[in-house]
Write an enzyme that holds these catalytic residues in place. Structure first.
Site, PDB file in Angstrom:
ATOM      1  N   SER A 178       0.837  -1.208   0.000  1.00 22.62           N
ATOM      2  CA  SER A 178       0.000   0.000   0.000  1.00 22.62           C
ATOM      3  C   SER A 178       0.870   1.256   0.000  1.00 22.62           C
ATOM      4  O   SER A 178       0.362   2.367   0.056  1.00 22.62           O
ATOM      5  CB  SER A 178      -0.944   0.011   1.209  1.00 22.62           C
ATOM      6  OG  SER A 178      -0.217  -0.140   2.412  1.00 22.62           O
ATOM      7  N   HIS A 206     -40.503  21.347 -10.332  1.00 24.21           N
ATOM      8  CA  HIS A 206     -40.646  20.459 -11.504  1.00 24.21           C
ATOM      9  C   HIS A 206     -40.009  21.076 -12.756  1.00 24.21           C
ATOM     10  O   HIS A 206     -40.440  20.812 -13.873  1.00 24.21           O
ATOM     11  CB  HIS A 206     -42.116  20.136 -11.799  1.00 24.21           C
ATOM     12  CG  HIS A 206     -42.904  19.776 -10.587  1.00 24.21           C
ATOM     13  ND1 HIS A 206     -42.951  18.499 -10.088  1.00 24.21           N
ATOM     14  CD2 HIS A 206     -43.657  20.546  -9.745  1.00 24.21           C
ATOM     15  CE1 HIS A 206     -43.718  18.479  -8.994  1.00 24.21           C
ATOM     16  NE2 HIS A 206     -44.141  19.714  -8.762  1.00 24.21           N
ATOM     17  N   SER A 219     -14.414  24.850 -27.552  1.00 27.83           N
ATOM     18  CA  SER A 219     -14.609  23.585 -28.250  1.00 27.83           C
ATOM     19  C   SER A 219     -13.442  23.390 -29.207  1.00 27.83           C
ATOM     20  O   SER A 219     -12.921  24.350 -29.762  1.00 27.83           O
ATOM     21  CB  SER A 219     -15.934  23.651 -29.022  1.00 27.83           C
ATOM     22  OG  SER A 219     -15.902  22.788 -30.133  1.00 27.83           O
ATOM     23  N   LYS A 268     -18.111  28.197 -29.576  1.00 31.99           N
ATOM     24  CA  LYS A 268     -18.551  27.610 -28.304  1.00 31.99           C
ATOM     25  C   LYS A 268     -17.815  28.158 -27.079  1.00 31.99           C
ATOM     26  O   LYS A 268     -16.625  28.424 -27.099  1.00 31.99           O
ATOM     27  CB  LYS A 268     -18.350  26.088 -28.327  1.00 31.99           C
ATOM     28  CG  LYS A 268     -19.287  25.327 -29.229  1.00 31.99           C
ATOM     29  CD  LYS A 268     -20.755  25.444 -28.883  1.00 31.99           C
ATOM     30  CE  LYS A 268     -21.130  24.752 -27.583  1.00 31.99           C
ATOM     31  NZ  LYS A 268     -20.936  23.286 -27.645  1.00 31.99           N
ATOM     32  N   ASN A 281     -17.989  26.739 -23.211  1.00 34.32           N
ATOM     33  CA  ASN A 281     -18.634  25.629 -22.500  1.00 34.32           C
ATOM     34  C   ASN A 281     -18.464  25.689 -20.980  1.00 34.32           C
ATOM     35  O   ASN A 281     -17.413  26.106 -20.485  1.00 34.32           O
ATOM     36  CB  ASN A 281     -18.069  24.296 -23.009  1.00 34.32           C
ATOM     37  CG  ASN A 281     -18.453  24.035 -24.454  1.00 34.32           C
ATOM     38  OD1 ASN A 281     -19.507  24.476 -24.908  1.00 34.32           O
ATOM     39  ND2 ASN A 281     -17.593  23.333 -25.174  1.00 34.32           N
ATOM     40  N   GLU A 306     -20.052  21.006 -15.426  1.00 31.68           N
ATOM     41  CA  GLU A 306     -20.345  19.618 -15.817  1.00 31.68           C
ATOM     42  C   GLU A 306     -19.473  18.622 -15.051  1.00 31.68           C
ATOM     43  O   GLU A 306     -19.938  17.551 -14.650  1.00 31.68           O
ATOM     44  CB  GLU A 306     -20.124  19.457 -17.322  1.00 31.68           C
ATOM     45  CG  GLU A 306     -21.163  20.208 -18.128  1.00 31.68           C
ATOM     46  CD  GLU A 306     -20.744  20.350 -19.586  1.00 31.68           C
ATOM     47  OE1 GLU A 306     -21.574  20.071 -20.446  1.00 31.68           O
ATOM     48  OE2 GLU A 306     -19.602  20.736 -19.863  1.00 31.68           O
ATOM     49  N   GLN A 336      -7.321  -2.339   4.307  1.00 33.74           N
ATOM     50  CA  GLN A 336      -6.343  -1.490   3.612  1.00 33.74           C
ATOM     51  C   GLN A 336      -6.986  -0.763   2.426  1.00 33.74           C
ATOM     52  O   GLN A 336      -6.485   0.252   1.957  1.00 33.74           O
ATOM     53  CB  GLN A 336      -5.180  -2.362   3.139  1.00 33.74           C
ATOM     54  CG  GLN A 336      -4.069  -1.619   2.441  1.00 33.74           C
ATOM     55  CD  GLN A 336      -2.860  -2.503   2.221  1.00 33.74           C
ATOM     56  OE1 GLN A 336      -2.142  -2.795   3.169  1.00 33.74           O
ATOM     57  NE2 GLN A 336      -2.640  -2.959   1.004  1.00 33.74           N
ATOM     58  N   LYS A 341      -8.006   3.368   2.016  1.00 28.99           N
ATOM     59  CA  LYS A 341      -7.215   4.577   1.754  1.00 28.99           C
ATOM     60  C   LYS A 341      -7.449   5.211   0.394  1.00 28.99           C
ATOM     61  O   LYS A 341      -7.671   6.427   0.298  1.00 28.99           O
ATOM     62  CB  LYS A 341      -5.735   4.272   1.946  1.00 28.99           C
ATOM     63  CG  LYS A 341      -5.445   4.077   3.412  1.00 28.99           C
ATOM     64  CD  LYS A 341      -4.045   3.674   3.703  1.00 28.99           C
ATOM     65  CE  LYS A 341      -4.010   3.015   5.055  1.00 28.99           C
ATOM     66  NZ  LYS A 341      -4.766   1.729   5.110  1.00 28.99           N
TER      67      LYS A 341
END
Ligand code: ARG
Length: 459
Positions: A22, A155, A276, A282, A284, A289, A321, A324
């Site tokens: 680990s 809604h 984009s 574009k 974005n 997101e 273990q 982690k």
């Protein structure tokens, strides 16, 4: 050589080492392990299991290892299983024979849980301050112009106009609950497992109360079996972080909608928008997101670990273990997301014109017309039906609602003021509601709450 080589005839197989190690991820708790090891050595000295000179040598060795790791000077070898074995190996190399006394009266089972609790106690508080920073940005944006209003939705249909401050603080209060949960989680995990040994305590005269105190824990474990098997604190931390992630995801979803041409409520700052690769026009909302997307990953970390815990017999099993990687990933991801969303919300422009235009549709005053009739003595159900029929009539016959209201015997010209732009939001006057008369009180309560949590986190 591994720590446990004496029991085995053969050297460990490479596949075993690769599968069970680990170190590649638990090196990040080295400071906590060293802090706990120093407290353990002091305990051994107090109990006269080791001499003051031996304690001094061991503590100096531990501090040197800490420095080596910090400076990236330590060299890991194939048989280093985890950060605990690395530290012990180096202490032995540095201190000679006395290094063999470091692990007296303890096991990696109590050791790893102690280090992880120390780590999480610090890191969850850090996450708490990051949540507070975002909560503060929402406060700042709410205070900027407390007259901006927009449609409130149920809604995803326009329901009633609300102040932008009210809407932003709705997200803010959710974040303050997250801070409350973080503080609570820290309080619950703040218990020392050190002294539980492998699972049953020790025949040596250890004093787990004192080591707990030295490490700033609230108290020591009550049951040594529970002390080494318990990972509730990891699961709880994962849940609290997932909840923050879900709150960020809900903010992200709204940002993505609000910044679309269809809504036009919000314009993102260029520094917090992406372009984009193909479409030159574009802009974005990738941060929004990804905040939404990361929530899925955080939930996965939580549910994956819950599945690991389910069905584990007492006490320690190596499955533990697996605690982690999910919690480290959750902490890393939530910190990045909080910083990005805070920057996005701080720098975005709210388009008050688009918001009020959308909110001022006369039909959104329908409830005000009904409540106006209620104040004149009409039972609410009758008022509801009266206004409902007016709205239907207006839609079906394409007659402006104003005209129908003005000519209605129970409403008339006097009721027309309810349809004026911005009127509906001003009429929400009940405590905790959406209107300008009560928003100041809410902002003050929110600010007080934020300051109190901030103080608790820093104490
Ligand atoms: N790296 C291990 C863990 O995280 C340490 C404990 C190993 N204990 C044992 N009894 N093999 O759980």
């Amino acid at each position: 050589m591994t720590l446990w080589q004496a029991r085995m005839g053969d050297s460990p197989n490479a596949a075993l080492l690769a599968f069970t190690q680990s170190l590649s991820f638990d090196h990040r708790i080295y400071k906590d392990d060293i802090q706990a090891s120093i407290a353990h050595v002091s305990g051994l000295e107090r109990s006269k299991i080791i001499s003051p000179q031996e304690a001094e040598t061991l503590i100096a060795g531990l501090k040197r290892v800490s420095q080596e790791i910090e400076e990236g000077k330590i060299v890991f070898i194939d048989t280093d299983e985890d950060i605990h074995t690395v530290i012990e190996r180096r202490v032995k190399e540095i201190c000679g024979d006395v290094g063999g006394k470091l692990h007296t009266g303890r096991s990696r089972n109590d050791q790893v849980s102690t280090a992880l609790r120390l780590y999480l106690r610090r890191e969850l508080k850090k996450v708490g301050t990051e949540v507070i920073s975002l909560a503060r940005v929402l406060l700042k944006r709410s205070e900027e112009d407390p007259t901006i209003y927009l449609p409130g939705y149920t809604h995803l249909q326009r329901a009633q106009p609300v102040l932008l401050a009210h809407h932003l603080l709705a997200h803010g209060w959710a974040l303050l609950r997250d801070v409350d949960r973080l503080i609570d989680a820290v309080d619950r995990l703040n218990i020392s497992p050190l002294g539980a040994g492998a699972l049953a305590g020790s025949s040596l005269p250890l004093d787990p109360d004192k080591t707990a105190e030295d490490l700033g824990f609230k108290k020591r474990f009550d049951n040594s079996i529970d002390a080494v098997s318990d990972r509730d604190f990891v699961a709880e931390s994962l849940f609290v972080i997932s909840m923050i992630g879900i709150h960020l995801s809900r903010i992200g979803e709204e940002v993505a909608m609000w910044s679309s041409a269809e809504f036009g409520f919000m314009t993102l700052d260029d520094a917090f928008s992406t372009g984009s690769s193909m479409l030159p026009q574009k802009k974005n909302p990738d941060i929004a997101e990804l905040a939404r997307g990361k929530a899925g990953r955080l939930i996965g970390n939580l549910t994956g670990f819950l599945a690991t815990l389910k069905g584990l017999p007492l006490s320690y099993n190596r499955d533990l273990q697996e605690d982690k990687e999910p919690i480290f990933d959750a902490i890393d991801q939530i910190s990045l997301a909080l910083l990005a969303i805070a920057g996005l919300m701080e720098s975005a422009t709210f388009n008050s014109g688009a918001m009020s235009t959308a909110a001022d549709a006369v039909s959104s005053a329908a409830i005000d017309l009904a409540e106006w009739l209620v104040m004149k003595g009409m039972p609410f159900r009758e008022a509801y039906t009266t206004v409902g029929m007016l709205v239907r009539d207006s839609t079906e016959r394409h007659v402006p609602l104003e005209e129908l209201v003005a000519s209605h015997p129970d409403l008339g010209d006097e009721a027309l003021e309810l349809l004026l732009p911005g009127s509906a939001v001003k009429r929400r006057t009940t405590p905790g509601g959406a209107g300008p008369k009560v928003i100041e009180e809410q902002i003050n309560a929110y600010r007080d709450c934020l300051i109190n949590y901030s103080k608790t986190l820093n104490s």
